[in-house]
Every structure is written in C-alpha cells, then in structure tokens.
Enzyme design. Structure first.
Site, PDB file in Angstrom:
ATOM      1  N   TRP A 166      -2.969  -2.356  -1.684  1.00  0.00           N
ATOM      2  CA  TRP A 166      -2.553  -3.639  -2.287  1.00  0.00           C
ATOM      3  C   TRP A 166      -3.145  -4.695  -1.362  1.00  0.00           C
ATOM      4  O   TRP A 166      -2.655  -4.885  -0.251  1.00  0.00           O
ATOM      5  CB  TRP A 166      -1.023  -3.696  -2.327  1.00  0.00           C
ATOM      6  CG  TRP A 166      -0.446  -4.863  -3.069  1.00  0.00           C
ATOM      7  CD1 TRP A 166      -0.734  -5.245  -4.345  1.00  0.00           C
ATOM      8  CD2 TRP A 166       0.520  -5.797  -2.592  1.00  0.00           C
ATOM      9  NE1 TRP A 166       0.007  -6.346  -4.674  1.00  0.00           N
ATOM     10  CE2 TRP A 166       0.786  -6.705  -3.637  1.00  0.00           C
ATOM     11  CE3 TRP A 166       1.207  -5.939  -1.406  1.00  0.00           C
ATOM     12  CZ2 TRP A 166       1.696  -7.745  -3.515  1.00  0.00           C
ATOM     13  CZ3 TRP A 166       2.122  -6.989  -1.279  1.00  0.00           C
ATOM     14  CH2 TRP A 166       2.350  -7.875  -2.328  1.00  0.00           C
ATOM     15  N   ASN A 200      -0.956   0.600   5.962  1.00  0.00           N
ATOM     16  CA  ASN A 200      -0.117  -0.314   5.180  1.00  0.00           C
ATOM     17  C   ASN A 200       0.435  -1.342   6.156  1.00  0.00           C
ATOM     18  O   ASN A 200       0.999  -0.976   7.184  1.00  0.00           O
ATOM     19  CB  ASN A 200       1.031   0.454   4.505  1.00  0.00           C
ATOM     20  CG  ASN A 200       1.973  -0.474   3.750  1.00  0.00           C
ATOM     21  OD1 ASN A 200       1.583  -1.571   3.352  1.00  0.00           O
ATOM     22  ND2 ASN A 200       3.201  -0.044   3.577  1.00  0.00           N
ATOM     23  N   GLY A 201       0.236  -2.641   5.858  1.00  0.00           N
ATOM     24  CA  GLY A 201       0.785  -3.683   6.739  1.00  0.00           C
ATOM     25  C   GLY A 201      -0.275  -4.730   7.030  1.00  0.00           C
ATOM     26  O   GLY A 201      -1.299  -4.814   6.353  1.00  0.00           O
ATOM     27  N   LYS A 237       7.042  -3.231  -5.236  1.00  0.00           N
ATOM     28  CA  LYS A 237       8.434  -2.775  -5.309  1.00  0.00           C
ATOM     29  C   LYS A 237       9.208  -3.199  -4.066  1.00  0.00           C
ATOM     30  O   LYS A 237      10.363  -3.583  -4.148  1.00  0.00           O
ATOM     31  CB  LYS A 237       8.507  -1.250  -5.436  1.00  0.00           C
ATOM     32  CG  LYS A 237       9.918  -0.699  -5.533  1.00  0.00           C
ATOM     33  CD  LYS A 237      10.658  -1.259  -6.720  1.00  0.00           C
ATOM     34  CE  LYS A 237      12.096  -0.787  -6.786  1.00  0.00           C
ATOM     35  NZ  LYS A 237      12.873  -1.527  -7.820  1.00  0.00           N
ATOM     36  N   CYS A 245       0.823  -1.211   0.000  1.00  0.00           N
ATOM     37  CA  CYS A 245       0.000   0.000   0.000  1.00  0.00           C
ATOM     38  C   CYS A 245       0.859   1.264   0.000  1.00  0.00           C
ATOM     39  O   CYS A 245       2.004   1.250   0.398  1.00  0.00           O
ATOM     40  CB  CYS A 245      -0.893   0.018   1.244  1.00  0.00           C
ATOM     41  SG  CYS A 245      -1.900  -1.452   1.391  1.00  0.00           S
ATOM     42  N   GLU A 274       9.484 -11.850 -14.335  1.00  0.00           N
ATOM     43  CA  GLU A 274       8.694 -10.946 -13.484  1.00  0.00           C
ATOM     44  C   GLU A 274       8.042  -9.817 -14.278  1.00  0.00           C
ATOM     45  O   GLU A 274       7.047  -9.249 -13.831  1.00  0.00           O
ATOM     46  CB  GLU A 274       9.514 -10.373 -12.338  1.00  0.00           C
ATOM     47  CG  GLU A 274      10.580  -9.390 -12.722  1.00  0.00           C
ATOM     48  CD  GLU A 274      11.245  -8.756 -11.494  1.00  0.00           C
ATOM     49  OE1 GLU A 274      10.574  -8.525 -10.483  1.00  0.00           O
ATOM     50  OE2 GLU A 274      12.452  -8.510 -11.562  1.00  0.00           O
ATOM     51  N   ARG A 305       4.290   0.965  -6.479  1.00  0.00           N
ATOM     52  CA  ARG A 305       4.299  -0.030  -5.402  1.00  0.00           C
ATOM     53  C   ARG A 305       3.272  -1.139  -5.660  1.00  0.00           C
ATOM     54  O   ARG A 305       3.255  -2.131  -4.948  1.00  0.00           O
ATOM     55  CB  ARG A 305       4.025   0.635  -4.068  1.00  0.00           C
ATOM     56  CG  ARG A 305       5.063   1.666  -3.675  1.00  0.00           C
ATOM     57  CD  ARG A 305       4.499   2.671  -2.681  1.00  0.00           C
ATOM     58  NE  ARG A 305       4.286   2.079  -1.370  1.00  0.00           N
ATOM     59  CZ  ARG A 305       5.177   2.105  -0.385  1.00  0.00           C
ATOM     60  NH1 ARG A 305       6.347   2.679  -0.606  1.00  0.00           N
ATOM     61  NH2 ARG A 305       4.934   1.561   0.784  1.00  0.00           N
ATOM     62  N   LYS A 339      14.349 -11.323 -14.307  1.00  0.00           N
ATOM     63  CA  LYS A 339      13.885 -10.135 -15.042  1.00  0.00           C
ATOM     64  C   LYS A 339      12.816 -10.532 -16.047  1.00  0.00           C
ATOM     65  O   LYS A 339      11.760  -9.928 -16.136  1.00  0.00           O
ATOM     66  CB  LYS A 339      15.065  -9.458 -15.748  1.00  0.00           C
ATOM     67  CG  LYS A 339      15.996  -8.722 -14.816  1.00  0.00           C
ATOM     68  CD  LYS A 339      15.437  -7.418 -14.311  1.00  0.00           C
ATOM     69  CE  LYS A 339      15.000  -7.258 -12.906  1.00  0.00           C
ATOM     70  NZ  LYS A 339      15.430  -7.929 -11.772  1.00  0.00           N
ATOM     71  N   GLU A 343      19.536 -13.886 -12.495  1.00  0.00           N
ATOM     72  CA  GLU A 343      18.978 -12.530 -12.567  1.00  0.00           C
ATOM     73  C   GLU A 343      18.317 -12.288 -13.908  1.00  0.00           C
ATOM     74  O   GLU A 343      17.226 -11.719 -13.989  1.00  0.00           O
ATOM     75  CB  GLU A 343      20.080 -11.501 -12.301  1.00  0.00           C
ATOM     76  CG  GLU A 343      19.659 -10.056 -12.446  1.00  0.00           C
ATOM     77  CD  GLU A 343      18.513  -9.658 -11.517  1.00  0.00           C
ATOM     78  OE1 GLU A 343      18.195 -10.419 -10.584  1.00  0.00           O
ATOM     79  OE2 GLU A 343      17.925  -8.584 -11.735  1.00  0.00           O
ATOM     80  N   HIS A 379      22.271 -32.566 -16.074  1.00  0.00           N
ATOM     81  CA  HIS A 379      21.682 -33.337 -14.958  1.00  0.00           C
ATOM     82  C   HIS A 379      20.170 -33.149 -14.890  1.00  0.00           C
ATOM     83  O   HIS A 379      19.570 -33.333 -13.832  1.00  0.00           O
ATOM     84  CB  HIS A 379      22.342 -32.899 -13.639  1.00  0.00           C
ATOM     85  CG  HIS A 379      23.807 -33.163 -13.603  1.00  0.00           C
ATOM     86  ND1 HIS A 379      24.355 -34.409 -13.452  1.00  0.00           N
ATOM     87  CD2 HIS A 379      24.848 -32.319 -13.761  1.00  0.00           C
ATOM     88  CE1 HIS A 379      25.665 -34.349 -13.486  1.00  0.00           C
ATOM     89  NE2 HIS A 379      26.002 -33.088 -13.667  1.00  0.00           N
TER      90      HIS A 379
HETATM   91  C1  AGP Z   1      13.598  -7.813  -8.426  1.00  0.00           C
HETATM   92  O1  AGP Z   1      13.469  -7.230  -9.710  1.00  0.00           O
HETATM   93  C2  AGP Z   1      12.356  -7.606  -7.568  1.00  0.00           C
HETATM   94  N1  AGP Z   1      11.970  -6.260  -7.533  1.00  0.00           N
HETATM   95  C3  AGP Z   1      12.533  -8.245  -6.193  1.00  0.00           C
HETATM   96  O2  AGP Z   1      13.077  -9.554  -6.356  1.00  0.00           O
HETATM   97  C4  AGP Z   1      13.441  -7.469  -5.211  1.00  0.00           C
HETATM   98  O3  AGP Z   1      14.792  -7.572  -5.619  1.00  0.00           O
HETATM   99  C5  AGP Z   1      13.290  -8.106  -3.822  1.00  0.00           C
HETATM  100  O4  AGP Z   1      11.945  -7.991  -3.420  1.00  0.00           O
HETATM  101  C6  AGP Z   1      14.197  -7.450  -2.770  1.00  0.00           C
HETATM  102  O5  AGP Z   1      13.869  -6.103  -2.626  1.00  0.00           O
HETATM  103  P1  AGP Z   1      14.898  -5.152  -1.803  1.00  0.00           P
HETATM  104  O6  AGP Z   1      16.170  -5.109  -2.587  1.00  0.00           O
HETATM  105  O7  AGP Z   1      14.220  -3.820  -1.724  1.00  0.00           O
HETATM  106  O8  AGP Z   1      15.096  -5.787  -0.464  1.00  0.00           O
END
Ligand code: AGP
Length: 607
Positions: free
Chosen positions: A74, A100-101, A602, A2, A487, A27, A484, A480, A503
């Site tokens: 959210w 938020n939470g 985010k 949120c 996601e 977010r 990318k 990574e 394997h």
């Molecule tokens: C990666 O593209 C994502 N946004 C996610 O995996 C992110 O790296 C992860 O949630 C960790 O976030 P942070 O670096 O703010 O702790």
C-alpha cells in the site's frame, strides 16, 4: 497498509504465500510480489495491481522452493508500480526484503549509502533498509539486521531472506506494525495478521516491538531490543479458518453484518451471571478500591471506534456515574491533556494497531493514566501496552468497514459500565441485564428487513449527498451511519446532532438531499419528530429509523425503517444495523469495492 507473509517448511512455498496474501488483501494494496531462495539464488516475481496479476505472471515462471516471502504493498513512498513493489533487493543482489511501515530517516540514510557506493532503483524507503542490512552483512543475516535496526527511525515490520546465510532462514523485525509467527508441525509462518495463517495453524505468537526473529525449519528464535534471547508466549486462536472466508456471502462486510447477533452474544457470554445480576471478566479485574479511585475516564480511539466511545460515554456516565471524555487519538496526542491520578484511559481499537490510538494511549499513560484496551485481536499492540484488556469476541473482521467490531465494542462498553457500577458498590438491576440478554435476538430480527433495505438503497443509490441526524446517544449512530455510507459507496454523507440542523445544515435541504433521522426511544423522540417536520416543510426527503409503529411517522417521513425496541442505552446497537445494510446495498448498487474501498486500509498503522 502493506501485507507481509513468509513460510519455511516442506510445502511448495509459492501457493502458501499467495493464499496468505489473498487473506490479507482486505488491508488494501496496489502491487504485490513474492521471492523464493533456490540453489543459492534469489528468485522474485512482482506485479502492479491486484493479486490476480501476480498469479498470472507467476504462471510463466517456475518459482519453486520451500521457503520465501510475499508482500502486498500500500504505497507510502513511491508511486504504485512494479518497480516499487516488494520484495526489494539490495544492489548487490544478496538479500530480498519486504516491509510494512515508514522509515522516517530514509533520506539521510539513502544519501550516506549512495556515498558508500550502494545503488538504488526504486523510490521506496524499503530499498534503504535492504541496502543498509546488506552493508552490515558479513554472513550472519540476523546480526546484520540487528545492526541496521539501530540506525532506523520510524515504524516498520520487515522480513528478509538472503543468499549469503548459507542455510534456509527468514529474519524479521518489528517496531510498530504487527508481526505474528504461525507455529505449524515442522513448518512455520510469518504474517502481518493471524488471518493469513489460519488455514494452516491456530497456534501463533506475536512479536513485541523491537523484537528480532530468526525463523528456520526448527522454529523461531527471538531476541529483544537489548539483543537478549527471549520467549514470546504462544496463543491458540479460537478463530475458525472458515470464519475468515466469506461463507457464501458476496462480501465479507455482508457476512460480518449477519454475524453481529452471534458476535454480541459471544462478547457477553461467560461475563454475566443472570441469576446473581453480576458482571465479571476472565481477563480483567478491578478491586472495589481501584474502581472507586477512578475519578475520570478518557476514551481514545479513531473512526468507528471513536463513535463507539461516544456511545460508551453515555453508558459509563449513566451506569457508573463517572465523567467521561472522548478524544480522537490523532487529536489527543497533540494537545497537552490534563490526566494524572484517578484517570482511566480506554483505548478502543478493533485491530489494536492503529498508530494514532496507540500514541494517544502512550501519552495518557505517560501522564499517569491507567490503560484499558477494548480490542478484537489477541496479542495486538494495544493489548500489550495496557494494564487490562476487555476483548470483543467478534472474530476476524475482514471488511474494511467496521460493523461487528462496532456493535461488539458497544456491548463491551455496556458490560464495562455495569462492571464499574457493581465494583463501585451500586446494584445492577435485573432489567439492565435482561435487555442485554435480548439484544442478539433484536439484532437478528432486523436482518429480516434486509430485502426492504436493499430495495430502499436501490431508490437512493444515485443521490450524492445525505444528512444523518440523531440526538443524545443516537448522535454517534448518525455519525456512524454517515461514515459507513461515505467510506464504502463514496457518496457524501455527514452525521449531525439533530438539534444543530437549524444552525446551518437546514440550508442544504432539498429533494435531492435525503435526511436519515434516528427517532427511537422516549427522551428526545418528539424533538427529532420536529426536526423531521422541518425537513418536510422544505420539500426534503426523510428516511426515519424508529421503534414506533410506522403510521405514527407517516406524515413526517417518506420512508420508515422499523427496529425493535431495546433500552435507551442499548438502542444504538439496534439502530446502527439498518444503517450498515443501507450503506452496504447503496455501495453494491454503485459498483464500489465494498470490502476494500479505495484509499482505505483496515488498520491504519502509520500516522
Ligand atoms: C471504520 O469503518 C473504518 N474501518 C475506520 O474508521 C476504523 O474504525 C478506524 O481506522 C479505527 O480502526 P481500529 O478500530 O482498528 O483502531
């Protein structure tokens, strides 16, 4: 997760709230709302869906006032709907709350409040907080909130306005998710993230956990968890409001990919003496004794930040000769890790608010580790619980997919490994620094192949499955690159150690299952070439990332993405760039919401 905004001052409040919520849209959210207090009445407007829906609804209302709250939700408890959107009112209509939470004990509290005659119209845990505060409200909103906090369990950042308090005030509290206060000229702001106040002020202060804040047009008053008045230091953000805008790019993510060369430069600027071959930090130091006492390093992180930790392991072990373990935050905290004296735990987090990483850092600290945070957000929780901080100077990263945060984390880890080397009495050879000096240029050079990568993405954008292969320090880059792609484009991709392909994954190879192979450097180049041959021998498709001349791979690769040569330890920074661009262009072709991918946030500030 949120988004929270609040304002009190002389401006018309609704436009300020909406612009703040727009800055927080990255977010992730599914509904939104605002509330103002006018002539002793609470006036709220809420809408399901994107902010445009709320703005459209507001056109039919005459919400005027000089203070109020805004929220993007959210959903955690209760499906996305206008009914469950915030602001949420108490059943006596005396206060409005945004949150938020997650309130972990909301059900027993809700049952008790119902028994006391309070009514509920939503499925949210937030409404329990609203009724709970109201149940203590005699006239002093801050006091009622303080009493309610004593009964709440879980993680929360919330803010409330009330018709009872008789004067313009916002009361806010946090335990977990962040809250920042923007300090303007006779006007004050409240937000989940500094990006929401940057357009109005760069002077902010961060509330600490269990802080309770009362915001009036005279400014913030803050009380700590013991109810004692407390001051929190104001910091001046170096972020420029323009940085937080798209700057002409179609998406924040593309803008942030382009910013990496500068962000890397900014991250090592002022921290390296290229004459004396030394490294130092202005906001972190280890004496030679402290550096020598470090026997082990434990890196704790999630997602992309965990991938940077895997690269950091190579850097620290090679340059400082200290053993490094890398753990997911969510895993570390649920095993009984062996820590004790001589362990340095490094929490890597762009946001500094990732609940799993913060909990793992706490678990390490409870077991005797010293804490170092590598973080991008000044004043965030990870920076406040750590013994030391190394900031990445990436500026605000708005796109949910982490790009410049990742490459600046790798830069910071490289600097830290060099610093440890130096403080443990080993010389830093000049080539270790000259290759760092050349890194921004190498990254900028790759951006010149953007059009080729866009065209390549077009050719592969309809495929649903990808395998990313890397060896050694490039295995985390394979992970990574796969993260990318999945996601932001929602196509399936997995990263694998190239040596592991035979394997299992080799059973998947066919012409509709492209393999992205990272073939750079010298140590394992020939081995990766063998893996590429194995793929080709099974009618597979190979997309190779290489620092070798393209013709060297012509027989074993269908596509060759050339990258500049760096050192083995910094080559991962170079290699990830084309994978970021490839994922971005595939996602764009697939019409995905690149900056706010479905289901993602985010920063995951809840477990
Ligand atoms: C990666 O593209 C994502 N946004 C996610 O995996 C992110 O790296 C992860 O949630 C960790 O976030 P942070 O670096 O703010 O702790």
């Amino acid at each position: 997760m949120c988004g929270i905004v609040g304002y009190i001052g002389q401006r018309e409040v609704v436009p300020v709230l909406i612009s703040g919520l727009e800055s927080l849209a990255y977010r992730g959210y599914d509904s939104a709302g605002v509330v103002v207090v006018r002539d002793g009445e609470l006036e709220a407007v809420k809408a399901e869906g994107k902010l445009e829906r709320l703005v459209e609804t507001l056109k039919g209302e005459s919400l005027v006032g000089t203070y109020g709250l805004g929220h993007t939700r959210w959903a955690t408890h209760g499906e996305p709907s206008e009914r469950n959107a915030h602001p949420v009112m108490d059943s006596k209509g005396r206060l409005a709350l945004i949150h938020n939470g997650i309130i972990e004990n909301f059900l027993p509290l809700k049952k008790r409040l119902i028994d006391e005659g309070w009514e509920f119209t939503s499925d949210t845990d937030t409404e329990v907080v609203a009724n709970l505060i109201s149940s203590h409200l005699k006239g002093d909103l801050r006091a009622a909130t303080q009493q309610a906090m004593a009964e709440l369990e879980g993680m929360y950042a919330f803010a409330a306005v009330s018709t009872v308090s008789g004067q313009a005030e916002i009361v806010a509290a946090r335990k977990g998710p962040p809250l920042v206060i923007g300090l303007g000229d006779d006007e004050f702001f409240l937000a989940s993230d500094p990006a929401a106040v940057l357009a109005y002020t760069k002077r902010v202060l961060f509330l600490e956990n269990m802080d309770l804040c009362r915001l009036t047009d005279a400014g913030p008053e803050i009380w700590d968890e013991n109810g004692e008045p407390v001051e929190r230091p104001a910091v001046r953000l170096t972020w420029d409001p323009i940085q937080a805008e798209k700057g002409g790019f179609k998406h924040f993510m593309l803008k942030e990919i382009h910013e990496q060369s500068q962000a890397i430069q900014d991250t090592f600027a002022g921290r390296v003496d290229f004459e004396l071959n030394t490294v130092g930090f202005d906001d972190f130091a280890l004496t030679p004794e402290e550096a020598t006492q470090i026997q082990r390093v434990q890196i704790l992180a999630c997602g992309t930040s965990w991938h940077s930790g895997l690269v950091g392991k190579f850097m620290i072990e090679e340059l400082a000769r200290i053993p490094v373990e890398v753990d997911y935050g969510s895993e570390y905290r649920y095993r009984d890790p062996v820590v004790g004296e001589g362990v340095l735990a490094i929490g890597i987090s762009q946001s500094g608010e990732t609940a799993d990483t913060l909990s793992a850092m706490e678990a390490a600290s409870d077991r005797g580790a010293k804490l170092l945070a590598i973080c991008n957000v000044p004043g965030s929780q990870a920076t406040r619980v750590s013994d030391g901080v190394i900031y990445t100077h990436a500026g605000p990263e708005i796109g949910v997919a982490s790009t410049k945060a990742f490459t600046t984390q790798l830069t910071a880890l490289y600097l830290f490994a060099l610093y440890l080397r130096q403080q443990r009495g080993m010389a830093i050879e000049s080539e270790l620094l000259s290759v760092l000096a050349g890194l921004p240029h190498a990254v900028a050079e790759i951006m010149e192949s953007e059009a080729e990568l866009e065209e390549m993405a077009r050719r592969y954008s309809r495929l649903e499955d990808f395998l990313y292969l890397g060896r050694g320090i490039n295995y985390p880059i394979a992970l990574e690159g796969a993260l990318k792609l999945k996601e932001i484009s929602y196509s399936h991709a997995e990263g694998y150690p190239a040596g592991e392909m035979k394997h299992g994954p080799i059973a998947l190879i066919d012409e509709d299952f492209p393999v992205v192979a990272i073939a750079t450097g010298s140590r394992v180049f020939d081995k990766v070439c063998s893996n590429m041959q194995e793929v080709k021998a099974r009618d597979g498709v190979v997309i190779a990332v290489t620092d070798r001349p393209a013709e060297e791979l012509a027989e074993i690769a269908d596509e060759v993405i050339q990258v500049p040569r760096s050192s083995d330890l910094l080559q991962p920074v170079v290699n990830v760039i084309p994978l970021q661009l490839f994922a971005y262009f595939v996602a764009v072709r697939r019409g995905a919401d690149v900056d706010q991918p479905r289901n993602l946030a985010k920063s995951v500030t809840v477990e």
